[in-house]
Design an enzyme around this catalytic site. Structure first.
Site, PDB file in Angstrom:
ATOM      1  N   GLY A 170       7.076  21.562  11.250  1.00 42.98           N
ATOM      2  CA  GLY A 170       6.764  20.763  10.137  1.00 42.98           C
ATOM      3  C   GLY A 170       5.833  19.725  10.095  1.00 42.98           C
ATOM      4  CB  SER A 171       5.142  16.790   8.181  1.00 43.01           C
ATOM      5  OG  SER A 171       5.182  17.801   6.812  1.00 43.01           O
TER       6      SER A 171
END
Length: 586
Positions: free
Chosen positions: A303-304
């Site tokens: 993810g981020s």
């Protein structure tokens, strides 16, 4: 004459046949010729017969060798002394605390031919060892063999009670058993051994691969005091990490969690834990699917957190600086896909804003500006595209797109479409914190001089300074606020990744992470926490990484900083100090 020569002799006699008779000049009968075709056929038969014997005896020999190599607790053969009493080196943490050691024990065996009353023996032994299967025990004692294992590695109390039974044909053999004082706390690092004291997981398996198993097989480790193996692990920090993982897993009702503390200047793993775990002293659940080492043996879309590397890539290649901006006012369309922001700001964002607001659109535009070839090369330099090289055997290979198209480049930029292990992610981040030097992680002690000898400069020192600034900025003004610990200048990046379920991204199942470094102005350690499928905690309104993984990182740093030798410092203008170290100007 044996069977095989007789067959050969009979065949030779049948080969010679006269085709015509002719009288010679001396009046004797001369053989005109030999049936060559028939002789050739017979020769082939002999060759086939001999090949058949070779195959037959080869198969028998191979089968016997297979039986000889099998190790079964129910076998009727007596294990050789070099297996029963083979020593293993103690395993210690970096401060000398024992993580694994040998203890002496005994195992129970029977000589079935000496058993007088099988039924009585079964009844008496079952009274002391109720876990034994009576039917199996009966067949063992009834067998026409000289030796049968009954129960391996008894307790002293069990041995004493069996001796008191006075059953004839029953005896004890001394053995070496492995004992793990820390229990489940270090299970995924230290690993465990099988019933014959052979390492089959973790550093125990690594030690065997370094030549211990060969020495044990040759009988050179019997009753030998061996030099201990010291690990880079700090048991104090390891205990804290596991304790916080268990607490977080319970609080957020998650199916699992993992964390690592990594020394950025040497690549040493100071602590690494994954829960649920197992007890290496009784590893019956070690192979359960949910008990794998999530930090090294599992791969995930991070993810981020991955935006850390995308931003560093844009800065390092020169396509952007801290004053550059990207249009994030509307979704980005690539091919047939639309890329949205979780928190849409509806305007252009500077590079620091792309980072602290975790903009998917801005990160995708950064990657598209860099280009696919340079993106792949950059991620490869950071070790994110290839299998990690370290001592721990349980290491998974990253999953990367088979074909990198612009849409793949964009999604990888914000942490989707590429699976790596969490430890690899922490190792790559360490290179961005220590001035740009990449080094493979190690579970063995390593000095800074040794680390420099195996390190590679993968990013510019200025890029590392900028990333330290962005890390701190995100904790002070972005999604990482819950990870902050007063006095320790924590910096980091959150990551909330939707999990793939049945080929689709789930809206209800996440893999959340927080990647941190401290003290961020002069980083000593990288800490990464991941939590698998967390739920909203009671009293909390958020479910993203900032609400679960980030506070878990903060708790680990708060409890372990003093043990790691990091002293707190209190500054009024923390942000101003960081800004002065960054490159906000061209």
């Amino acid at each position: 004459m044996s069977f095989l020569p007789r067959v050969v002799a009979l065949n030779r006699k049948s080969f010679v046949r006269t085709r015509t008779r002719k009288w010679g000049a001396d009046g004797r009968l001369a053989v005109q010729g030999v049936n060559k075709r028939s002789g050739a056929r017979a020769g082939n038969r002999v060759a086939l017969l001999m090949i058949g014997f070779v195959v037959l005896y080869g198969a028998v020999g191979a089968r016997m060798a297979q039986y000889g190599m099998e190790r079964n607790d129910d076998t009727a053969s007596v294990a050789p002394p070099n297996r029963l009493l083979a020593s293993r080196p103690d395993i210690l943490d970096r401060n000398g605390r024992v993580l694994a050691t040998d203890i002496r024990t005994v195992s129970l065996y029977a000589e079935p031919r000496k058993i007088v009353d099988v039924d009585d023996a079964v009844e008496k032994l079952s009274s002391v060892l109720p876990s034994l299967d009576r039917k199996t025990l009966y067949h063992k004692l009834k067998a026409n063999s000289a030796f049968q294992w009954i129960k391996r590695q008894l307790t002293p109390k069990q041995q004493s009670r069996i001796l008191a039974l006075g059953v004839p044909g029953i005896g004890f053999r001394p053995e070496t058993r492995r004992f793990y004082p820390a229990g489940a706390t270090t299970s995924h690092i230290v690993g465990f051994v099988n019933i014959d004291n052979n390492g089959i997981a973790g550093m125990e398996k690594y030690i065997d691969r370094q030549g211990l198993s060969a020495l044990a097989g040759a009988g050179l480790t019997v009753d030998q005091k061996m030099q201990p193996v010291r690990l880079s692990i700090d048991l104090r920090v390891q205990h804290i990490v596991r304790d916080e993982l268990l607490a977080g897993m319970k609080k957020f009702n998650a199916i699992g969690a993992g964390a690592v503390v990594l020394k950025v200047d040497t690549g040493e793993v100071i602590a690494l834990a994954s829960v649920p775990d197992f007890n290496p002293n009784n590893p019956v659940h070690a192979q359960d699917k949910n008990r794998l080492n999530r930090m090294t043996a599992g791969t995930y879309e991070m993810g981020s957190v991955f935006k850390t590397f995308t931003t560093a890539m844009a800065l390092d290649t020169g396509v952007a600086n801290l004053k550059s901006s990207y249009d994030a006012s509307h979704p980005l369309r690539i091919g047939g896909f639309l890329i949205h922001d979780f928190h849409n700001m509806h305007r252009a964002l500077t590079v620091p804003e792309v980072f602290i607001h975790s903009s998917n659109i801005g990160s995708a535009r950064e990657a598209l500006d860099v280009g696919i070839p340079r993106q792949k090369a950059f991620l490869k330099r950071l070790g994110l595209l290839t299998r990690m090289n370290t001592e721990l055997p349980e290491v998974a290979t990253p999953f990367t797109p088979k074909v990198w198209k612009p849409v793949n480049s964009a999604t990888v930029a914000f942490g989707h479409g590429l699976n790596t292990t969490p430890l690899q992610t922490a190792v790559a981040a360490a290179a961005l914190m220590n001035g740009g030097k990449f080094m493979e992680p190690t579970f063995l002690p390593r000095t800074e001089k040794q680390a420099m000898a195996v390190s590679k400069q993968v990013v510019k020192p200025q890029t590392a300074k900028d990333m330290r600034y962005l890390f701190r900025l995100n904790v002070m003004h972005g999604s990482g606020g819950n990870a902050d610990v007063q006095g320790y200048r924590v910096g980091g990046k959150t990551g909330t990744a939707d999990k793939v379920v049945n080929g689709r991204y789930s809206k209800s199942k996440n893999f959340n992470s927080f990647l941190a470094a401290f003290p961020v102005d002069d980083p000593k350690y990288v800490v990464l926490v991941s939590i698998d499928e967390p739920h909203r905690a009671e009293g909390e309104w958020g479910f993203t990484a900032g609400f679960n993984a980030a506070p878990m990182v903060g708790a680990i740093i708060r409890r372990s900083a003093s043990a790691l030798g990091v002293d707190p410092k209190f500054a009024v203008n923390d942000a101003a100090t960081l800004v002065s170290q960054s490159t906000l100007s061209d």
